[in-house]
Design a protein around this motif. Structure first.
Motif, PDB file in Angstrom:
ATOM      1  N   VAL A 200      10.952 -12.022  -9.242  1.00  0.00           N
ATOM      2  CA  VAL A 200       9.629 -11.620  -8.765  1.00  0.00           C
ATOM      3  C   VAL A 200       9.706 -11.228  -7.283  1.00  0.00           C
ATOM      4  O   VAL A 200       9.132 -10.221  -6.853  1.00  0.00           O
ATOM      5  N   GLY A 201      10.425 -12.023  -6.499  1.00  0.00           N
ATOM      6  CA  GLY A 201      10.591 -11.704  -5.087  1.00  0.00           C
ATOM      7  C   GLY A 201      11.339 -10.398  -4.871  1.00  0.00           C
ATOM      8  O   GLY A 201      10.975  -9.590  -4.017  1.00  0.00           O
ATOM      9  N   TYR A 202      12.378 -10.161  -5.668  1.00  0.00           N
ATOM     10  CA  TYR A 202      13.145  -8.919  -5.546  1.00  0.00           C
ATOM     11  C   TYR A 202      12.271  -7.726  -5.941  1.00  0.00           C
ATOM     12  O   TYR A 202      12.298  -6.682  -5.279  1.00  0.00           O
ATOM     13  N   SER A 203      11.505  -7.884  -7.015  1.00  0.00           N
ATOM     14  CA  SER A 203      10.606  -6.818  -7.449  1.00  0.00           C
ATOM     15  C   SER A 203       9.580  -6.500  -6.368  1.00  0.00           C
ATOM     16  O   SER A 203       9.305  -5.326  -6.072  1.00  0.00           O
ATOM     17  N   LEU A 204       9.037  -7.538  -5.771  1.00  0.00           N
ATOM     18  CA  LEU A 204       8.055  -7.352  -4.701  1.00  0.00           C
ATOM     19  C   LEU A 204       8.678  -6.599  -3.528  1.00  0.00           C
ATOM     20  O   LEU A 204       8.070  -5.678  -2.961  1.00  0.00           O
ATOM     21  N   ASN A 205       9.897  -6.957  -3.167  1.00  0.00           N
ATOM     22  CA  ASN A 205      10.575  -6.304  -2.051  1.00  0.00           C
ATOM     23  C   ASN A 205      10.801  -4.821  -2.322  1.00  0.00           C
ATOM     24  O   ASN A 205      10.537  -3.967  -1.466  1.00  0.00           O
ATOM     25  N   GLU A 206      11.274  -4.498  -3.532  1.00  0.00           N
ATOM     26  CA  GLU A 206      11.521  -3.102  -3.875  1.00  0.00           C
ATOM     27  C   GLU A 206      10.228  -2.284  -3.849  1.00  0.00           C
ATOM     28  O   GLU A 206      10.194  -1.163  -3.333  1.00  0.00           O
ATOM     29  N   THR A 207       9.171  -2.843  -4.398  1.00  0.00           N
ATOM     30  CA  THR A 207       7.909  -2.113  -4.483  1.00  0.00           C
ATOM     31  C   THR A 207       7.285  -1.914  -3.109  1.00  0.00           C
ATOM     32  O   THR A 207       6.789  -0.823  -2.795  1.00  0.00           O
ATOM     33  N   VAL A 208       7.321  -2.943  -2.271  1.00  0.00           N
ATOM     34  CA  VAL A 208       6.708  -2.854  -0.947  1.00  0.00           C
ATOM     35  C   VAL A 208       7.397  -1.792  -0.097  1.00  0.00           C
ATOM     36  O   VAL A 208       6.745  -1.033   0.633  1.00  0.00           O
ATOM     37  N   VAL A 209       8.719  -1.687  -0.190  1.00  0.00           N
ATOM     38  CA  VAL A 209       9.448  -0.688   0.593  1.00  0.00           C
ATOM     39  C   VAL A 209       8.985   0.721   0.232  1.00  0.00           C
ATOM     40  O   VAL A 209       8.694   1.548   1.110  1.00  0.00           O
ATOM     41  N   VAL A 210       8.905   1.023  -1.077  1.00  0.00           N
ATOM     42  CA  VAL A 210       8.494   2.359  -1.510  1.00  0.00           C
ATOM     43  C   VAL A 210       7.039   2.612  -1.155  1.00  0.00           C
ATOM     44  O   VAL A 210       6.676   3.695  -0.657  1.00  0.00           O
ATOM     45  N   PHE A 211       6.186   1.635  -1.386  1.00  0.00           N
ATOM     46  CA  PHE A 211       4.755   1.847  -1.156  1.00  0.00           C
ATOM     47  C   PHE A 211       4.410   1.902   0.321  1.00  0.00           C
ATOM     48  O   PHE A 211       3.432   2.555   0.705  1.00  0.00           O
ATOM     49  N   ASP A 212       5.151   1.205   1.159  1.00  0.00           N
ATOM     50  CA  ASP A 212       4.947   1.354   2.602  1.00  0.00           C
ATOM     51  C   ASP A 212       5.224   2.788   3.038  1.00  0.00           C
ATOM     52  O   ASP A 212       4.502   3.354   3.863  1.00  0.00           O
ATOM     53  N   ARG A 213       6.301   3.369   2.488  1.00  0.00           N
ATOM     54  CA  ARG A 213       6.595   4.764   2.811  1.00  0.00           C
ATOM     55  C   ARG A 213       5.526   5.688   2.232  1.00  0.00           C
ATOM     56  O   ARG A 213       5.142   6.679   2.879  1.00  0.00           O
ATOM     57  N   THR A 214       5.031   5.370   1.036  1.00  0.00           N
ATOM     58  CA  THR A 214       3.964   6.179   0.439  1.00  0.00           C
ATOM     59  C   THR A 214       2.726   6.182   1.327  1.00  0.00           C
ATOM     60  O   THR A 214       2.125   7.238   1.583  1.00  0.00           O
ATOM     61  N   ARG A 215       2.339   5.024   1.806  1.00  0.00           N
ATOM     62  CA  ARG A 215       1.156   4.932   2.663  1.00  0.00           C
ATOM     63  C   ARG A 215       1.368   5.673   3.974  1.00  0.00           C
ATOM     64  O   ARG A 215       0.452   6.321   4.494  1.00  0.00           O
ATOM     65  N   GLU A 216       2.570   5.581   4.510  1.00  0.00           N
ATOM     66  CA  GLU A 216       2.881   6.296   5.745  1.00  0.00           C
ATOM     67  C   GLU A 216       2.773   7.804   5.556  1.00  0.00           C
ATOM     68  O   GLU A 216       2.204   8.518   6.401  1.00  0.00           O
ATOM     69  N   LEU A 217       3.288   8.293   4.424  1.00  0.00           N
ATOM     70  CA  LEU A 217       3.234   9.724   4.156  1.00  0.00           C
ATOM     71  C   LEU A 217       1.819  10.189   3.838  1.00  0.00           C
ATOM     72  O   LEU A 217       1.460  11.345   4.108  1.00  0.00           O
ATOM     73  N   MET A 218       1.001   9.305   3.263  1.00  0.00           N
ATOM     74  CA  MET A 218      -0.396   9.655   2.997  1.00  0.00           C
ATOM     75  C   MET A 218      -1.128   9.971   4.285  1.00  0.00           C
ATOM     76  O   MET A 218      -1.975  10.877   4.336  1.00  0.00           O
ATOM     77  N   ARG A 219      -0.820   9.222   5.336  1.00  0.00           N
ATOM     78  CA  ARG A 219      -1.483   9.453   6.624  1.00  0.00           C
ATOM     79  C   ARG A 219      -0.936  10.687   7.343  1.00  0.00           C
ATOM     80  O   ARG A 219      -1.628  11.333   8.115  1.00  0.00           O
ATOM     81  N   ARG A 220       0.347  11.007   7.058  1.00  0.00           N
ATOM     82  CA  ARG A 220       0.974  12.131   7.749  1.00  0.00           C
ATOM     83  C   ARG A 220       0.623  13.458   7.092  1.00  0.00           C
ATOM     84  O   ARG A 220       0.380  14.461   7.765  1.00  0.00           O
ATOM     85  N   TYR A 221       0.629  13.491   5.755  1.00  0.00           N
ATOM     86  CA  TYR A 221       0.369  14.727   5.025  1.00  0.00           C
ATOM     87  C   TYR A 221      -0.937  14.580   4.261  1.00  0.00           C
ATOM     88  O   TYR A 221      -1.019  13.809   3.306  1.00  0.00           O
ATOM     89  N   LYS A 222      -1.946  15.342   4.670  1.00  0.00           N
ATOM     90  CA  LYS A 222      -3.279  15.176   4.093  1.00  0.00           C
ATOM     91  C   LYS A 222      -3.510  16.017   2.845  1.00  0.00           C
ATOM     92  O   LYS A 222      -4.424  15.736   2.075  1.00  0.00           O
ATOM     93  N   THR A 223      -2.717  17.046   2.653  1.00  0.00           N
ATOM     94  CA  THR A 223      -2.994  17.966   1.542  1.00  0.00           C
ATOM     95  C   THR A 223      -1.865  18.072   0.533  1.00  0.00           C
ATOM     96  O   THR A 223      -1.946  18.864  -0.401  1.00  0.00           O
ATOM     97  N   ILE A 224      -0.819  17.289   0.700  1.00  0.00           N
ATOM     98  CA  ILE A 224       0.308  17.365  -0.221  1.00  0.00           C
ATOM     99  C   ILE A 224      -0.094  16.831  -1.600  1.00  0.00           C
ATOM    100  O   ILE A 224      -0.800  15.827  -1.703  1.00  0.00           O
ATOM    101  N   PRO A 225       0.308  17.490  -2.687  1.00  0.00           N
ATOM    102  CA  PRO A 225      -0.027  16.990  -4.032  1.00  0.00           C
ATOM    103  C   PRO A 225       0.565  15.600  -4.274  1.00  0.00           C
ATOM    104  O   PRO A 225       1.600  15.238  -3.706  1.00  0.00           O
ATOM    105  N   THR A 226      -0.101  14.849  -5.121  1.00  0.00           N
ATOM    106  CA  THR A 226       0.320  13.466  -5.376  1.00  0.00           C
ATOM    107  C   THR A 226       1.749  13.379  -5.885  1.00  0.00           C
ATOM    108  O   THR A 226       2.531  12.541  -5.431  1.00  0.00           O
ATOM    109  N   VAL A 227       2.111  14.245  -6.831  1.00  0.00           N
ATOM    110  CA  VAL A 227       3.462  14.197  -7.394  1.00  0.00           C
ATOM    111  C   VAL A 227       4.500  14.437  -6.313  1.00  0.00           C
ATOM    112  O   VAL A 227       5.515  13.728  -6.228  1.00  0.00           O
ATOM    113  N   ASP A 228       4.263  15.425  -5.443  1.00  0.00           N
ATOM    114  CA  ASP A 228       5.208  15.719  -4.375  1.00  0.00           C
ATOM    115  C   ASP A 228       5.284  14.568  -3.375  1.00  0.00           C
ATOM    116  O   ASP A 228       6.356  14.242  -2.859  1.00  0.00           O
ATOM    117  N   LEU A 229       4.144  13.956  -3.101  1.00  0.00           N
ATOM    118  CA  LEU A 229       4.116  12.831  -2.174  1.00  0.00           C
ATOM    119  C   LEU A 229       4.942  11.660  -2.701  1.00  0.00           C
ATOM    120  O   LEU A 229       5.737  11.058  -1.960  1.00  0.00           O
TER     121      LEU A 229
END
Length: 313
Positions: A200-229
């Motif tokens: 569970v801890g390993y799964s949480l670590n893997e997911t948080v790393v990807v989703f932190d980058r997703t959130r960062e890119l959401m703020r940087r690119y406002k119009t990029i399609p979801t799939v590309d993001l």
């Protein structure tokens, strides 16, 4: 000096296209696990079933496992479990729980009478029905509370869609890990609970790393399609994911091959867990954001509704 890269820095691999394959696969595996759990069940160890465990050490240095099993069956106490630990002449014998103190005494008397001549008794453990029931209750409660705590953390850590995606991924990893226990028939005991919580801890670590980058890119690119993001999020963290998975997998593989029988089951489950968590972070929890309706901004939503194509940045 150029650092080692296990994944190209400028990769644009389309991971999201596999969601139409991985989602049905994960759904089938999860449903199959539930069915197997309800029909076959887990291979509970002495911690949960109760019984007597005896650790024998061969005086000659070599244990005859087949002879020990044949002798233990002749005790008439039910089907025994006999397991050799490594190649040093050490054997674990698990005998089913017998009613009353006299029943357990009879088990030990017969064991000593049969094995004293050729084996030394290094360890003897007896777990009664009350103790095993308390272990089941406390172990289950511990897992449930830990999982609930992780899910609450994810809910407050991310926005709603990201939190739901992380929760789906974590539950998916737990279910498939239980499926590994059922299919391999590895004994499920207190150590197994530790393995599940570690996964569970390993799964949480893997997911948080990807989703932190997703959130960062959401703020940087406002119009990029979801799939590309989402593809950009995975590709930009893939080098770290590959490095972490390979290093963890090699360490666990060494434990499986050279760690001995005492921790082999734990290491096998953990090795499978690393594979499951890595797969889940890339092909389950991240693509599910598409179906959860991840929205980057009001402008992006309006653009999608109008059908105006937005370039990927």
């Amino acid at each position: 000096m150029r650092l080692l890269r296990l994944w190209p820095d400028e990769s644009h691999f389309d991971f999201m296209r596999f969601r139409r394959l991985t989602f049905p696969l994960s759904a089938v595996l999860s449903l199959a696990t539930v069915v197997l759990f309800l029909t076959i069940g887990l291979n509970f160890g002495i911690d949960f079933k109760g019984g007597t465990l005896v650790e024998l050490q061969a005086k000659s240095g070599t244990a005859d496992v087949a002879a020990i099993r044949h002798t233990a069956v002749g005790f008439g106490f039910g089907e025994p479990e006999v397991q050799e630990l490594g190649n040093q002449g050490t054997v674990l014998v698990r005998l089913p729980l017998q009613p009353g103190e006299q029943g357990q005494t009879a088990v030990m008397n017969k064991a000593h009478a049969a094995f004293d001549a050729d084996y030394d008794f290094r360890r003897t453990e007896t777990v009664g029905p009350r103790v095993s029931g308390e272990l089941v209750q406390s172990g289950t409660l511990g897992v449930v509370l830990s999982v609930v705590a992780v899910l609450l953390y994810l809910w407050f850590r991310f926005e709603r869609e990201l939190a739901l995606g992380a929760i789906v991924g974590t539950l998916h990893d737990i279910v498939l890990t239980v499926g590994v226990f059922i299919i391999t028939r590895i004994e499920f005991n207190m150590t197994s609970i530790a393995a599940i919580l570690t996964i569970v801890g390993y799964s949480l670590n893997e997911t948080v790393v990807v989703f932190d980058r997703t959130r960062e890119l959401m703020r940087r690119y406002k119009t990029i399609p979801t799939v590309d993001l989402l593809n950009l999020s995975i590709n930009s963290t893939m080098s770290r994911t590959v490095m972490t998975s390979i290093s963890s997998g090699l360490s666990l593989l060494a434990l499986v091959l050279f760690g001995g029988e005492a921790i082999k089951g734990f290491a096998i489950v953990m090795l499978c867990g690393v594979v499951i968590c890595t797969y889940s972070a890339i092909f389950v929890s991240t693509p599910v954001l598409i179906y959860l309706g991840l929205m980057l901004s009001g402008a992006r939503a309006a653009a999608e509704r109008s059908g105006v194509p937005q370039p990927a940045e």
